[in-house]
Design a protein around this motif. Structure first.
Motif, PDB file in Angstrom:
ATOM      1  N   LEU A 110     142.083  55.198  74.969  1.00 46.58           N
ATOM      2  CA  LEU A 110     142.909  54.374  74.094  1.00 46.58           C
ATOM      3  C   LEU A 110     143.788  53.390  74.854  1.00 46.58           C
ATOM      4  O   LEU A 110     143.938  52.248  74.451  1.00 46.58           O
ATOM      5  N   PHE A 111     144.333  53.814  75.987  1.00 52.05           N
ATOM      6  CA  PHE A 111     145.260  52.953  76.712  1.00 52.05           C
ATOM      7  C   PHE A 111     144.656  52.254  77.924  1.00 52.05           C
ATOM      8  O   PHE A 111     145.307  51.402  78.524  1.00 52.05           O
ATOM      9  N   TRP A 112     143.410  52.565  78.283  1.00 53.98           N
ATOM     10  CA  TRP A 112     142.854  51.965  79.484  1.00 53.98           C
ATOM     11  C   TRP A 112     141.403  51.518  79.351  1.00 53.98           C
ATOM     12  O   TRP A 112     141.034  50.439  79.789  1.00 53.98           O
ATOM     13  N   GLU A 113     140.536  52.333  78.763  1.00 53.37           N
ATOM     14  CA  GLU A 113     139.092  52.092  78.815  1.00 53.37           C
ATOM     15  C   GLU A 113     138.502  51.327  77.632  1.00 53.37           C
ATOM     16  O   GLU A 113     137.436  50.737  77.766  1.00 53.37           O
ATOM     17  N   CYS A 114     139.137  51.350  76.483  1.00 52.39           N
ATOM     18  CA  CYS A 114     138.569  50.725  75.286  1.00 52.39           C
ATOM     19  C   CYS A 114     138.408  49.221  75.506  1.00 52.39           C
ATOM     20  O   CYS A 114     139.374  48.508  75.773  1.00 52.39           O
ATOM     21  N   LEU A 149     137.788  46.771  73.449  1.00 51.07           N
ATOM     22  CA  LEU A 149     138.469  45.897  72.497  1.00 51.07           C
ATOM     23  C   LEU A 149     139.985  45.896  72.690  1.00 51.07           C
ATOM     24  O   LEU A 149     140.646  44.907  72.389  1.00 51.07           O
ATOM     25  N   LEU A 150     140.528  46.972  73.207  1.00 42.99           N
ATOM     26  CA  LEU A 150     141.968  47.025  73.437  1.00 42.99           C
ATOM     27  C   LEU A 150     142.379  46.421  74.772  1.00 42.99           C
ATOM     28  O   LEU A 150     143.547  46.133  74.983  1.00 42.99           O
ATOM     29  N   ARG A 151     141.425  46.238  75.672  1.00 44.23           N
ATOM     30  CA  ARG A 151     141.753  45.624  76.972  1.00 44.23           C
ATOM     31  C   ARG A 151     142.366  44.238  76.797  1.00 44.23           C
ATOM     32  O   ARG A 151     143.314  43.882  77.492  1.00 44.23           O
ATOM     33  N   THR A 152     141.847  43.465  75.859  1.00 45.14           N
ATOM     34  CA  THR A 152     142.397  42.127  75.629  1.00 45.14           C
ATOM     35  C   THR A 152     143.822  42.223  75.095  1.00 45.14           C
ATOM     36  O   THR A 152     144.678  41.440  75.479  1.00 45.14           O
ATOM     37  N   PHE A 153     144.064  43.201  74.225  1.00 43.05           N
ATOM     38  CA  PHE A 153     145.417  43.401  73.712  1.00 43.05           C
ATOM     39  C   PHE A 153     146.382  43.736  74.837  1.00 43.05           C
ATOM     40  O   PHE A 153     147.452  43.147  74.948  1.00 43.05           O
ATOM     41  N   TRP A 154     146.003  44.690  75.699  1.00 45.20           N
ATOM     42  CA  TRP A 154     146.883  45.095  76.799  1.00 45.20           C
ATOM     43  C   TRP A 154     147.072  43.965  77.814  1.00 45.20           C
ATOM     44  O   TRP A 154     148.136  43.844  78.422  1.00 45.20           O
ATOM     45  N   GLU A 210     147.235  40.812  77.005  1.00 47.79           N
ATOM     46  CA  GLU A 210     148.226  39.938  76.376  1.00 47.79           C
ATOM     47  C   GLU A 210     149.629  40.532  76.498  1.00 47.79           C
ATOM     48  O   GLU A 210     150.585  39.804  76.743  1.00 47.79           O
ATOM     49  N   VAL A 211     149.748  41.839  76.313  1.00 45.68           N
ATOM     50  CA  VAL A 211     151.047  42.502  76.434  1.00 45.68           C
ATOM     51  C   VAL A 211     151.573  42.347  77.860  1.00 45.68           C
ATOM     52  O   VAL A 211     152.759  42.070  78.073  1.00 45.68           O
ATOM     53  N   GLU A 212     150.685  42.505  78.836  1.00 41.50           N
ATOM     54  CA  GLU A 212     151.085  42.418  80.234  1.00 41.50           C
ATOM     55  C   GLU A 212     151.564  41.015  80.600  1.00 41.50           C
ATOM     56  O   GLU A 212     152.530  40.851  81.342  1.00 41.50           O
TER      57      GLU A 212
END
Length: 72
Positions: free
Chosen positions: A56-60, A62-67, A69-71
């Motif tokens: 959820l916080f590293w490997e997904c 689709l969420l990599r792009t979200f993280w 952007e957050v970074e």
């Protein structure tokens, strides 16, 4: 580097989230599947892998792009 939650924010919701994350007690889909509350352990976002904290916080994918952007 770990920073004390009490010194970083006054939000009790963030304290609660940080405590749960550090102690690995966030109810992921994988956990809910193991206790019989979900029919599948697959990530509801990407539908490719089991939804664990690491996924959820590293490997997904689709969420990599979200993280990213957050970074930034």
């Amino acid at each position: 580097m770990y920073c004390n939650a009490l010194g970083c924010t006054k939000s009790t919701q963030l304290w609660n989230f940080q405590f749960k994350l550090l102690h690995r007690i966030i109810a992921t889909i994988n956990f809910l599947y193991k206790i019989g509350m979900k029919d599948s352990a697959l990530c509801e976002i990407c539908q490719e892998d089991n939804e664990t904290l690491l996924h959820l916080f590293w490997e997904c994918k689709l969420l990599r792009t979200f993280w990213a952007e957050v970074e930034s």
